[in-house]
Design a protein around this motif. Sequence first.
Motif, PDB file in Angstrom:
ATOM      1  N   GLU A 157     -11.594  -1.806  -4.879  1.00  0.00           N
ATOM      2  CA  GLU A 157     -10.341  -1.349  -4.036  1.00  0.00           C
ATOM      3  C   GLU A 157     -10.865  -0.998  -2.648  1.00  0.00           C
ATOM      4  O   GLU A 157      -9.027  -1.280  -2.342  1.00  0.00           O
ATOM      5  CB  GLU A 157      -9.807   0.061  -4.770  1.00  0.00           C
ATOM      6  CG  GLU A 157      -9.327   0.110  -6.404  1.00  0.00           C
ATOM      7  CD  GLU A 157      -9.762   1.347  -6.939  1.00  0.00           C
ATOM      8  OE1 GLU A 157      -8.817   1.665  -7.356  1.00  0.00           O
ATOM      9  OE2 GLU A 157     -10.206   2.107  -6.517  1.00  0.00           O
ATOM     10  N   TYR A 158     -11.612  -0.333  -2.514  1.00  0.00           N
ATOM     11  CA  TYR A 158     -11.781  -0.230  -0.325  1.00  0.00           C
ATOM     12  C   TYR A 158     -11.899  -1.699   0.398  1.00  0.00           C
ATOM     13  O   TYR A 158     -11.091  -1.432   0.797  1.00  0.00           O
ATOM     14  CB  TYR A 158     -13.444   0.079  -0.373  1.00  0.00           C
ATOM     15  CG  TYR A 158     -13.495   1.418   0.973  1.00  0.00           C
ATOM     16  CD1 TYR A 158     -12.381   2.556   1.387  1.00  0.00           C
ATOM     17  CD2 TYR A 158     -14.294   0.135   1.786  1.00  0.00           C
ATOM     18  CE1 TYR A 158     -13.293   2.713   2.934  1.00  0.00           C
ATOM     19  CE2 TYR A 158     -14.612   0.553   3.271  1.00  0.00           C
ATOM     20  CZ  TYR A 158     -13.949   1.921   3.244  1.00  0.00           C
ATOM     21  OH  TYR A 158     -14.216   2.559   4.763  1.00  0.00           O
ATOM     22  N   LEU A 164     -13.391   0.835   7.622  1.00  0.00           N
ATOM     23  CA  LEU A 164     -11.453   0.625   7.217  1.00  0.00           C
ATOM     24  C   LEU A 164     -11.061   0.617   8.390  1.00  0.00           C
ATOM     25  O   LEU A 164     -10.113   0.382   9.418  1.00  0.00           O
ATOM     26  CB  LEU A 164     -10.737   1.810   6.199  1.00  0.00           C
ATOM     27  CG  LEU A 164      -9.538   1.738   5.981  1.00  0.00           C
ATOM     28  CD1 LEU A 164      -9.516   0.381   5.266  1.00  0.00           C
ATOM     29  CD2 LEU A 164      -9.325   2.460   4.584  1.00  0.00           C
ATOM     30  N   TYR A 189      -3.306   4.191   3.825  1.00  0.00           N
ATOM     31  CA  TYR A 189      -3.871   3.687   4.916  1.00  0.00           C
ATOM     32  C   TYR A 189      -3.509   2.721   5.737  1.00  0.00           C
ATOM     33  O   TYR A 189      -2.923   3.072   6.647  1.00  0.00           O
ATOM     34  CB  TYR A 189      -5.725   3.795   5.413  1.00  0.00           C
ATOM     35  CG  TYR A 189      -5.907   3.728   6.298  1.00  0.00           C
ATOM     36  CD1 TYR A 189      -6.119   4.979   7.229  1.00  0.00           C
ATOM     37  CD2 TYR A 189      -6.337   2.792   7.241  1.00  0.00           C
ATOM     38  CE1 TYR A 189      -5.778   4.791   8.889  1.00  0.00           C
ATOM     39  CE2 TYR A 189      -6.441   2.446   8.789  1.00  0.00           C
ATOM     40  CZ  TYR A 189      -6.892   3.997   9.352  1.00  0.00           C
ATOM     41  OH  TYR A 189      -7.137   3.649  10.721  1.00  0.00           O
ATOM     42  N   PRO A 190      -3.353   1.304   4.921  1.00  0.00           N
ATOM     43  CA  PRO A 190      -2.056   0.469   5.682  1.00  0.00           C
ATOM     44  C   PRO A 190      -1.728   0.435   5.886  1.00  0.00           C
ATOM     45  O   PRO A 190      -0.782   0.054   7.408  1.00  0.00           O
ATOM     46  CB  PRO A 190      -2.812  -0.690   4.362  1.00  0.00           C
ATOM     47  CG  PRO A 190      -4.024  -0.045   3.495  1.00  0.00           C
ATOM     48  CD  PRO A 190      -3.922   1.540   3.849  1.00  0.00           C
ATOM     49  N   GLN A 247      -5.921   5.002   0.391  1.00  0.00           N
ATOM     50  CA  GLN A 247      -5.422   4.725  -0.082  1.00  0.00           C
ATOM     51  C   GLN A 247      -3.885   3.389   0.098  1.00  0.00           C
ATOM     52  O   GLN A 247      -3.009   2.801   0.310  1.00  0.00           O
ATOM     53  CB  GLN A 247      -4.711   4.795  -1.664  1.00  0.00           C
ATOM     54  CG  GLN A 247      -5.470   4.393  -2.925  1.00  0.00           C
ATOM     55  CD  GLN A 247      -6.248   6.306  -2.383  1.00  0.00           C
ATOM     56  OE1 GLN A 247      -6.108   6.653  -1.764  1.00  0.00           O
ATOM     57  NE2 GLN A 247      -7.063   6.127  -3.909  1.00  0.00           N
ATOM     58  N   TYR A 306       0.416  -0.993  -0.035  1.00  0.00           N
ATOM     59  CA  TYR A 306      -0.333   0.154   0.073  1.00  0.00           C
ATOM     60  C   TYR A 306       1.075   0.953  -0.010  1.00  0.00           C
ATOM     61  O   TYR A 306       1.574   1.761   1.339  1.00  0.00           O
ATOM     62  CB  TYR A 306      -1.073   0.121   1.494  1.00  0.00           C
ATOM     63  CG  TYR A 306      -1.553  -0.877   1.230  1.00  0.00           C
ATOM     64  CD1 TYR A 306      -3.349  -1.192   0.347  1.00  0.00           C
ATOM     65  CD2 TYR A 306      -2.008  -2.281   2.032  1.00  0.00           C
ATOM     66  CE1 TYR A 306      -3.592  -2.061   0.575  1.00  0.00           C
ATOM     67  CE2 TYR A 306      -2.514  -3.177   1.715  1.00  0.00           C
ATOM     68  CZ  TYR A 306      -3.110  -3.392   1.438  1.00  0.00           C
ATOM     69  OH  TYR A 306      -3.838  -4.704   1.388  1.00  0.00           O
ATOM     70  N   THR A 348      -8.681   9.796   7.193  1.00  0.00           N
ATOM     71  CA  THR A 348      -8.292   8.535   6.087  1.00  0.00           C
ATOM     72  C   THR A 348      -8.637   9.386   4.912  1.00  0.00           C
ATOM     73  O   THR A 348      -9.312   9.125   3.776  1.00  0.00           O
ATOM     74  CB  THR A 348      -9.859   7.223   6.204  1.00  0.00           C
ATOM     75  OG1 THR A 348     -11.394   8.564   6.383  1.00  0.00           O
ATOM     76  CG2 THR A 348      -9.907   6.932   7.211  1.00  0.00           C
ATOM     77  N   LEU A 381      -8.174  -2.523   0.293  1.00  0.00           N
ATOM     78  CA  LEU A 381      -7.524  -1.972   1.935  1.00  0.00           C
ATOM     79  C   LEU A 381      -7.895  -2.824   2.822  1.00  0.00           C
ATOM     80  O   LEU A 381      -7.033  -2.691   3.825  1.00  0.00           O
ATOM     81  CB  LEU A 381      -7.770  -0.351   1.769  1.00  0.00           C
ATOM     82  CG  LEU A 381      -7.253   0.394   0.773  1.00  0.00           C
ATOM     83  CD1 LEU A 381      -8.426   2.094   0.748  1.00  0.00           C
ATOM     84  CD2 LEU A 381      -5.961   0.440   0.735  1.00  0.00           C
ATOM     85  N   GLN A 382      -8.439  -3.355   3.093  1.00  0.00           N
ATOM     86  CA  GLN A 382      -8.987  -3.437   4.083  1.00  0.00           C
ATOM     87  C   GLN A 382      -8.485  -5.102   4.346  1.00  0.00           C
ATOM     88  O   GLN A 382      -8.433  -6.156   5.215  1.00  0.00           O
ATOM     89  CB  GLN A 382     -10.710  -4.026   4.464  1.00  0.00           C
ATOM     90  CG  GLN A 382     -11.428  -2.752   4.946  1.00  0.00           C
ATOM     91  CD  GLN A 382     -12.867  -3.117   4.920  1.00  0.00           C
ATOM     92  OE1 GLN A 382     -13.361  -4.504   4.483  1.00  0.00           O
ATOM     93  NE2 GLN A 382     -13.399  -2.204   4.525  1.00  0.00           N
TER      94      GLN A 382
END
Lengths: 996, 308
Positions: free
Chosen positions: A429-430, A373, A241-242, A239, A144, A235, A433-434
């Motif tokens: 995509e969301y 998220l 965030y992780p 993209q 990420y 947030t 990310l999770q």
Amino acid sequence: MNLDFRQYQYSEESRQNSLPLELSNNFHPLLSVVKETTVKDADKPPPPPDNKTEVRPKEETDPLSSDPLSDPLSDPLSSLAFDDPLSSMVDPLSNPGGPMDSSDPSDRGRTTSIEDAQVMAAQKFEDELETPWVIKKQQILKTYQVTSLKVSADFMKDEDNREEGKSLKSVDRTKKRLDALEDKEGGEEMMELTQKEYVEQLTRYHEELQRAWKAGERVLSIKIVIKCTRLLADTSVVQFYPSVFIMVTEVLDTFGEIVYDRIMGKAEEDEERDRREREEEEKERKEGKKSKKKKKKKKKSHLPPNWTTEDINVNAKETCRNWFYKISSIRELLPRIYMEMCLLKCYRFLSTDEYPQVLSRLASMIRGVGDPLVSVFAQCYLARCGGVVCREEQGYATTMVYDYLYGFKEYETEKFAASLNRMGVSLEEYLHLQSPAVEWIFKCVGRKAPKSVFTTTLKHYRDYSSNSMVLKHIIDCFDPKHYAPNAAAMVSLVKMAKPSKVGMIGVFETIAERFIQSPPPEEQRMLVLNEVWKVVTKCDDLKTYISCSTAWLEVVLHHYSSLELNVLLRDVVKHLVVAEQEGQVEGIQKDLEPLVKLLVHHCYDFNGVILKSGELLAILDKFKESRKAEHCKELLESFAKHSDETSDPVLINTLFEVSRTLHDSIDSLSPEGEQRHCASLISGFIEKINYGKDFERQLNTYVECRAGFCNLDDVKTRLVLCVCKLAMQTLNLMKGKHNKKTAAFVKGCLAFNHITIPSIEDAKIRLDLLVTCGLVGLKNMCLPQTDTFLKQAIVIVPEVAGGNGGADMIAWVGTFCGLLVVVPGSPDLGPFYLMNGLQKALGKWSEEEEGGNAAVSSMMKASKKFAKSKCLLLMLGTCSSWAQKKLPYAIPGVDSNDTLYGGSVGYMEELKQLSEAIVGEVVADIEAMEGESSMKDELVLGLLDCLIEFFQGPSADKMTKSLAKKMMKREQEAGLDKNKRWFMKIKQRLGLQAGQ
Amino acid sequence: MANPEHSGIEIQLSRFDRIYRPLETVTGILLLTAKDGWSHTGVTLNATGTATLQLPSSSNEIKPRILMNESIKVLESGRLDMGVTKVPFSFTVKGQKENALLETYHGAYISVNYVVKVTVERGVMKRGLEKELEFIVEVPQRKKDVSTAIPTEFHLTPSTLDKVNSSVVGRVPGFDIQGVLHRKNCLINLPIMGEVVINSSENVIECIDLQLVRVESVSKALGGSSSDVSKGGEMAKEATEIESLQIAIGDVVRGLTIPIYMVLPRVYTCPSLKTATFQVEFELNLQVVFEDGYMVTENFPISLHRTQ
């Protein structure tokens, strides 16, 4: 000089000296070794006959057994077996490595590997569940990334009021400060940062935290940590965030660690002792002792290794409680939860059994986090911290999983669609990310979960989520035993799953990996494969297709039959071909790698069906030359390990192609070790070719091999030996008597060798091969061919390097002379022309200059001279044999010199001259040696030995005496007696002879 | 023994947290440090408890109320040798006849504190020595007040709003919030707990806050002539937010139970206190803040108790 030969009765002597023989019983410890080595022994040339034993008991048996060349259907080896004294013990031979008639051996091989594979897959499953966070962390950081991101300007502000922190002691003021911190300033400034700057800033925070803590600024430390956790509520750049999560939690981990250490430090303090120490220090100071040695003794912990809250003193407990009070008053939800999570370890100071409660409270507190998220990553952190403090507890994690799945219903609302739009990402995509967080939570739940938890999870999944990303993790993290019995249902569940970045194919891949471990029940297997493949074969993306196929191929290899395997393989190749036509194969090699590895590893399952189908080669063609060669190597290695001898033309042909590829990848620049490795792999393959009694075909294959692998001398050497073996097998089959056809065939074999040997570069190897071929020729009664081989050997003697200080040459001459005993003389050139030739050649050899500087060269020369003389002594042995009425050994069907010349006067005279010439040369050599040396002594002793053993008569005795006396005198003068025993023997012998 | 640099007093209590309950005996040690050694006319220890009151928006001093006053002679007059002398002491925590003991509490207008004070008289020529140390008194209540939890359920919809005109109710975006507070009669050493569920909400939720408010009341009569104190009369009230926690942030999942959880801060709280002239009470507010700035608040009067 007039030397007479001493006469021997070899057979009589052998009878007198032999020990009683007894056949070993079945319990002989070496028996198993014999079994293993027999096959190999067969390729070696028969032992050279210089060891004065009977070469092989070739009894004249009935030669009318079938002609091998005209009747290839009868089993040659069973008849051969009667010839072989070891055959009764050798099982492998009676089970011919020829046509593999049943699938038995390979099936056996596969069954064991199914279990292995299952165990391995289970292990892999376990390992994956146990993947440490550290590794996961790196993966997430890599996955990420963004180019730039907007953050509030506050983020970049350094903490400038450190001094203030110190003075803030009272709790009131702390609280005020915290409140002030948490108040959001209106109209935040935004600024754009690159990812690198962002990371650097976080690293700075991390360092600052450690610095502040060291300086005792606890409030500042908390401030920094809170500031970091607040980033997790942001947030705006989803993209990334992780990765932010990873970096922030690193800061949190540090914080948790240092707080724990501090409380631990307090817990380990022993008040009484401390007071005593303080008093002592005080005393010392007052007494003016300037012993400034501050003995900061490491206070020994008085806590037992398995300490509980009862071992903790009030002070530490109070400190710990204060920390939790402090944390619980943080206004904002996210920092409050995160801080408590990172301090979870500290609860151990306060109570022993509260963890399940605390964890489940925190799990439900996370429900207050509205952003999905942010929420799922908070769950992930809890799962991580909870896993550390209370590994066995899973209740809270199960709650989190259910909560998470329940939250999916929000994704369908318009409101959510709008917010996705705002973030600029699609739902797929969301969810991507999770994914890492979801994975971690499911791992936490899935580990050793009972079936009931799985069932409930799956129910929640169907009710709320039905998304492929989630399903993948469910499949991945739960024990496949829970779902394999309903494999077909799982497959349709996959098909129904809503799309995410993990496509259906990806989920199929995951499920395949699990099926290796727990296959679907027998009756569902076809259905499952059909259903899956219907989808997979339509996959557009080549990479996805390949990695999914790889997984399924493995399932099929272990749990299905060759039929399905072939279908699958064909499909893979079809895809590759189509892709190639569309120009998509660029860069696909890396993805093909695991597939090829798998195929290579299993290529001999189902009787080598993978190899034979040709699909594997087609796939290999997609690789670059060097990589392809590597795979070829693995293929051959795998073949050498897993396969028996074969006569399967398709298999042989395929492997020939493989070997060709490997051979062609080698050039003159390849490292020597590499060449040798390849050669040995190819040789290994060649040795496993066995057409049974179809010798002609075998020879033709060897011819092809020679053409194919002409650049590898090691392979050619192997081929020569194989052909020798072939000739000998033919002879054995014919029970020692060739007919016209087999004789011609053997001549063909020898011709093959005659042509092949000169192309080998190493003269020493050529020498060895020529002697071997000479022997084979002789045994097969091909006298002209034998002559040619031996002459050729003599011719190249001068070319050979004086390896090992000439020792190699001495050994070779030994072998050669042994053979020479039975080689009949030439009708034109006399009985001893080979010996004469050898003597001359050796002379030349010893004169041959070798490179290197003067010192080395002269040393080489000396050692070569010495070696030559030793060789001459060996030749005397042969001469002695020739002088006997009957030679010590004979080759059936070959008339040797004893028969040919029958000890005629001319023959004996010539032999005598030859011997005298040799002795003369040795004597001259000894005299030419300057000074004294051990070499010289050795030669003298050797010569003495020969004189005594081989000759008799006054002339020989005189010579012996004078040589011996000279030497004894010298030894006495030097005061040495190292050869005393030797001289005793000589004296004894001479005494007996001369009657002294 | 070495000669100390200064003379002084140190008070050490036997309990690390210095918390005591009525009728318990406080034990401790005095460490008397004497430089050069000196004689004294006696060492006295006073343990006093006082309730100090102040009227909001008034600077008038109100005479503190004495809750406890114990005095013991620790040492008769004599001489202390050079160095440290350890003297043990003990006294009982007990109230005056007319005023019962109250819990230690530090508020804005009301405070209750207990102090141990040691005085050493050293005659006319030398300065006396003094040292004070606070100790904490907790007063448990009888069990029957708190033995059973009294839960409070709540259900918020636009129609339950009391500050909204009924004609406007129809225009308020719909919401349905349900929940429960596990006990109104809270125990001071346990967190306040409960649940809240957003069944539905048309508006996006920004956050849900939990606010703990303390209300101190002091009788106005105290400010005037002190003759009429016992009657009480009108009270001056002052509310202070002493803790505010977010329990939810963002648009939470509908139908998911969010916990209400608040650890009571130690220093700012005490068991609810009610005397004729002053009282300390607590309230809890649950605020649901919507993204458009609107806010729904539910107020819960709660009482704090300390059990045995």
